[in-house]
Design a protein around this motif. Sequence first.
Motif, short mmCIF file in Angstrom:
data_model
loop_
_atom_site.label_atom_id
_atom_site.label_comp_id
_atom_site.label_asym_id
_atom_site.label_seq_id
_atom_site.Cartn_x
_atom_site.Cartn_y
_atom_site.Cartn_z
N LEU A 81 -20.73 23.07 -54.01
CA LEU A 81 -20.25 22.30 -52.87
C LEU A 81 -20.86 20.90 -52.87
N LEU A 82 -22.15 20.80 -53.14
CA LEU A 82 -22.82 19.50 -53.10
C LEU A 82 -22.34 18.57 -54.20
N PHE A 83 -22.29 19.08 -55.44
CA PHE A 83 -21.95 18.11 -56.49
C PHE A 83 -20.44 17.91 -56.67
N LEU A 84 -19.63 18.63 -55.90
CA LEU A 84 -18.18 18.35 -55.90
C LEU A 84 -17.72 17.58 -54.66
N LEU A 85 -18.65 17.27 -53.76
CA LEU A 85 -18.29 16.50 -52.57
C LEU A 85 -17.59 15.17 -52.90
N PRO A 86 -17.94 14.47 -53.99
CA PRO A 86 -17.26 13.20 -54.27
C PRO A 86 -15.78 13.32 -54.60
N PHE A 87 -15.28 14.50 -54.98
CA PHE A 87 -13.90 14.59 -55.44
C PHE A 87 -12.87 14.31 -54.35
N PRO A 88 -12.95 14.91 -53.16
CA PRO A 88 -11.98 14.52 -52.13
C PRO A 88 -12.15 13.07 -51.70
N PHE A 89 -13.39 12.58 -51.70
CA PHE A 89 -13.62 11.17 -51.40
C PHE A 89 -12.89 10.28 -52.41
N ALA A 90 -12.94 10.68 -53.69
CA ALA A 90 -12.26 9.91 -54.73
C ALA A 90 -10.75 9.89 -54.49
N GLY A 91 -10.20 11.02 -54.08
CA GLY A 91 -8.77 11.05 -53.79
C GLY A 91 -8.38 10.12 -52.66
N LEU A 92 -9.20 10.09 -51.62
CA LEU A 92 -8.91 9.20 -50.49
C LEU A 92 -9.04 7.74 -50.91
N VAL A 93 -10.02 7.44 -51.78
CA VAL A 93 -10.18 6.06 -52.26
C VAL A 93 -8.94 5.62 -53.03
N VAL A 94 -8.43 6.48 -53.90
CA VAL A 94 -7.23 6.15 -54.66
C VAL A 94 -6.04 5.97 -53.73
N ALA A 95 -5.94 6.82 -52.70
CA ALA A 95 -4.82 6.71 -51.77
C ALA A 95 -4.85 5.40 -50.99
N LEU A 96 -6.03 4.88 -50.73
CA LEU A 96 -6.16 3.69 -49.88
C LEU A 96 -6.33 2.40 -50.68
N THR A 97 -6.56 2.49 -51.99
CA THR A 97 -6.82 1.30 -52.80
C THR A 97 -5.56 0.85 -53.53
N PRO A 98 -5.20 -0.43 -53.44
CA PRO A 98 -4.07 -0.93 -54.25
C PRO A 98 -4.35 -0.74 -55.73
N GLY A 99 -3.32 -0.43 -56.50
CA GLY A 99 -3.47 -0.15 -57.92
C GLY A 99 -4.29 -1.16 -58.69
N PRO A 100 -4.04 -2.47 -58.57
CA PRO A 100 -4.79 -3.46 -59.33
C PRO A 100 -6.29 -3.48 -59.03
N ALA A 101 -6.69 -2.97 -57.86
CA ALA A 101 -8.10 -3.00 -57.49
C ALA A 101 -8.86 -1.75 -57.91
N LEU A 102 -8.19 -0.79 -58.52
CA LEU A 102 -8.85 0.47 -58.88
C LEU A 102 -9.99 0.26 -59.87
N ASN A 103 -9.81 -0.63 -60.83
CA ASN A 103 -10.87 -0.86 -61.82
C ASN A 103 -12.14 -1.41 -61.19
N SER A 104 -11.98 -2.26 -60.18
CA SER A 104 -13.16 -2.80 -59.48
C SER A 104 -13.91 -1.69 -58.75
N VAL A 105 -13.17 -0.78 -58.14
CA VAL A 105 -13.80 0.34 -57.43
C VAL A 105 -14.52 1.25 -58.43
N ILE A 106 -13.91 1.48 -59.59
CA ILE A 106 -14.54 2.30 -60.62
C ILE A 106 -15.86 1.66 -61.08
N THR A 107 -15.90 0.33 -61.18
CA THR A 107 -17.12 -0.38 -61.57
C THR A 107 -18.22 -0.16 -60.54
N VAL A 108 -17.89 -0.25 -59.26
CA VAL A 108 -18.88 -0.02 -58.21
C VAL A 108 -19.43 1.40 -58.29
N CYS A 109 -18.55 2.37 -58.49
CA CYS A 109 -19.00 3.75 -58.60
C CYS A 109 -19.88 3.96 -59.83
#
Length: 421
Positions: free
Chosen positions: A358-386
Amino acid sequence: MSSGLRPRHARRPVHGVVRGIYLPRTADAGAFAMTTYGIPLLVLATTDSAALTGLAFALEWIPRLSAFALAGAMVDRYGTTRVLRYASVARALVVLAAALILPARSAGPEATATVMLLAASTGVLTEFSYIAAETAGAAASRQAGQHAHRVQTVLLGIDQVATLAGPALAGVLLQHTGASGMLATLACFSLAGAALTPPQPQHAGEEPVPVMKGLRTGWGTLRSLPALAWLVTGMTLANLGIGLVQAAAPVIVVKQLGHSSASVGLIWSAAALASLIALAVCRKAIDRYGLWVVGATSAAVVTGAGWAVATAHTYTTYLILIAVLMAGEAGMSVVLRTLRSHLIPPDVFGATLSLTILLFLLPFPFAGLVVALTPGPALNSVITVCAAVQTVGLALTFARLRTLPGLRTAKARPSGAQLCS
């Protein structure tokens, strides 16, 4: 009692590790891989929406996380066999129902609702079967003693072979046979998992364990094992970047790079092949160098690939970097599973396993929400931050683990008691 009459438990066949553990794990891993990687592709093919694809990824993981504690309590109470069988059959029925519904509603709100509900329901059922299969594998690891990491590399190898074939198969089936063909194949894997699970005597407690009590038990056990607690923390931060890459892959490959859904599956198949190679290397390396060296090296591979994947602008480069990323993740998983099987007491393994996952899979739903809310061209910048967060977290984790006896001295320790000394 006469020699011709034996109690029922005496007539039960004793299955070896191949028949009792590896074969059921193979079928369930196939269903797991097709569910995890195939359902987001199905959502994208049905809705043609990047936002809904990211949302479906989140919906697939949020119910999974909520089911972990209950799954662990059920496994501790009823045993691995019953939970694995019931979860596998239920998953098969769900996907078959969706296969019948979708052809008549290939587009529109009904189809969207169907695939979203499918993502959530298969996520829950998959975690029940996964917890049961992991608990059975951990029991086999304990029986292997100081060779526990060898059992875990076989189990991880099975998972990676399933990941090698599952996503590519899901993509090809979806492209050439539609939703019905992909979902029918997923149902076959689920039913095979139920059929191959051998009947085994299971010890049942006197009363069901409440979910919250299971969480408290798992939390108390984890706090008492600092090496495991730090490693779970590091894996949680590492999965922040890995989850984002998984959630964004269908959008990046199909929408930005202009490739097909089958090409998305090919990426994860290549990643699984790289992971299999990494598992073979890690098995020998742990024997020679110990868990800490292998874990720290794998963490360095994960962080380096995490930074690089954000700069990939061609399909081939993207495929190679994700393969390297997942190879590093496989190495860390061997270390985690080996340490976990040694340290967690058998009578609370299900509850503690549920909490750690449960603890080490917590980021997965968060990642889905980030993709849903982030415009496609900005995804690489978000991946860099992560990737930056991932790097800092893993560096701190393995610096701390170097001072703890559990991971640093586990190479030659045959038992959990010695590991904790």
